[in-house]
Design an enzyme around this catalytic site. Structure first.
Site, PDB file in Angstrom:
ATOM      1  N   GLU A 175      40.668  41.230  30.943  1.00 63.20           N
ATOM      2  CA  GLU A 175      40.746  40.985  32.294  1.00 63.20           C
ATOM      3  C   GLU A 175      42.481  40.402  32.396  1.00 63.20           C
ATOM      4  OE1 GLU A 175      38.504  38.378  34.384  1.00 63.20           O
ATOM      5  OE2 GLU A 175      36.693  39.773  34.362  1.00 63.20           O
ATOM      6  N   HIS A 178      43.117  37.359  34.765  1.00 59.28           N
ATOM      7  CA  HIS A 178      42.530  35.816  34.740  1.00 59.28           C
ATOM      8  C   HIS A 178      42.918  34.898  33.834  1.00 59.28           C
ATOM      9  CE1 HIS A 178      38.457  33.674  35.028  1.00 59.28           C
ATOM     10  NE2 HIS A 178      38.933  33.170  34.080  1.00 59.28           N
TER      11      HIS A 178
HETATM   12 ZN   LIG Z   1      38.598  35.306  37.208  1.00 56.50          ZN
END
Ligand SMILES: [Zn+2]
Length: 209
Positions: A175, A178
């Site tokens: 990700e 994130h």
């Molecule tokens: Zn997140």
């Protein structure tokens, strides 16, 4: 001091006995019961974040902007109730597309945590994005914003929490958006070592003060 050699770094886990910035929240470890009542939240970019993480995030955004990079805070703190709503919505959307319940749960859990098991529930995680984005961007790492964060986020105490090639430790797909606040000292060490948070805690937790 027990068990620590002179060459090993150590990291404080508790700040003022209130907030543990190295708290592990993942598919197996939930935020502690009653945690939500103890957290102090402040606003950044229209979202809420734990107060110290928030101050560092504001600094990060300001310095990025000074470098000509405007970064959006897409998501930060989420209550456990809201996390539960997201979880149920994701599963019903998938079932609506013909998936079985168990397939829908498995597919959802690749990118979304159950209530209490999301780092967003502890107020220490931020999803960053480009200014016009309305959702997370798979190609965020190729954008000026993603590249700036890769180079600089650790200076403000944030780490890329779900890196490539660490999926078997973190339980999550890569990700690029994130980031997780762990404090500047730990973030610096994690960035330089190439470890993910799970590995870092495994190798160094016995050295915590
Ligand atoms: Zn997140």
């Amino acid at each position: 001091m027990k068990g620590r050699t002179a060459r090993q770094p150590h990291f404080k886990t508790h700040m003022g006995d209130i907030m543990d910035y190295l708290m592990l929240v993942d598919k197996l470890s939930a935020v502690p019961d009653g945690f939500e009542k103890t957290i102090t939240l402040e606003e950044v970019g229209g979202k809420l974040l734990e107060s110290q993480a928030c101050r560092q995030c504001r600094l990060l955004l300001k310095d990025a902007e000074r470098d000509g990079i405007k970064i959006k805070v897409l998501s930060a703190y989420r209550s456990c109730d809201y996390q539960q709503l997201l979880w149920e919505k994701s599963i019903s959307q998938r079932m609506g597309r013909g998936m079985s319940y168990s397939d829908a749960v498995n597919d959802t859990s690749r990118t979304l945590a159950k209530s209490g098991h999301s780092e967003h529930n502890c107020g220490l995680a931020v999803d960053f994005a480009t200014p016009s984005a309305v959702d997370t961007e798979d190609d965020f790492y190729t954008t000026p914003q993603g590249r700036w964060l890769c180079r600089n986020a650790h200076k403000y105490g944030f780490i890329l929490r779900y890196p490539r090639m660490k999926e078997h430790y973190t339980g999550y797909d890569y990700e690029p958006w994130h980031y997780r606040y762990v404090g500047s000292e730990a973030a610096e060490f994690i960035k330089k070592s190439g470890l993910c948070l799970e590995e870092f805690l495994h190798f160094y937790s016995e050295n915590f003060i």
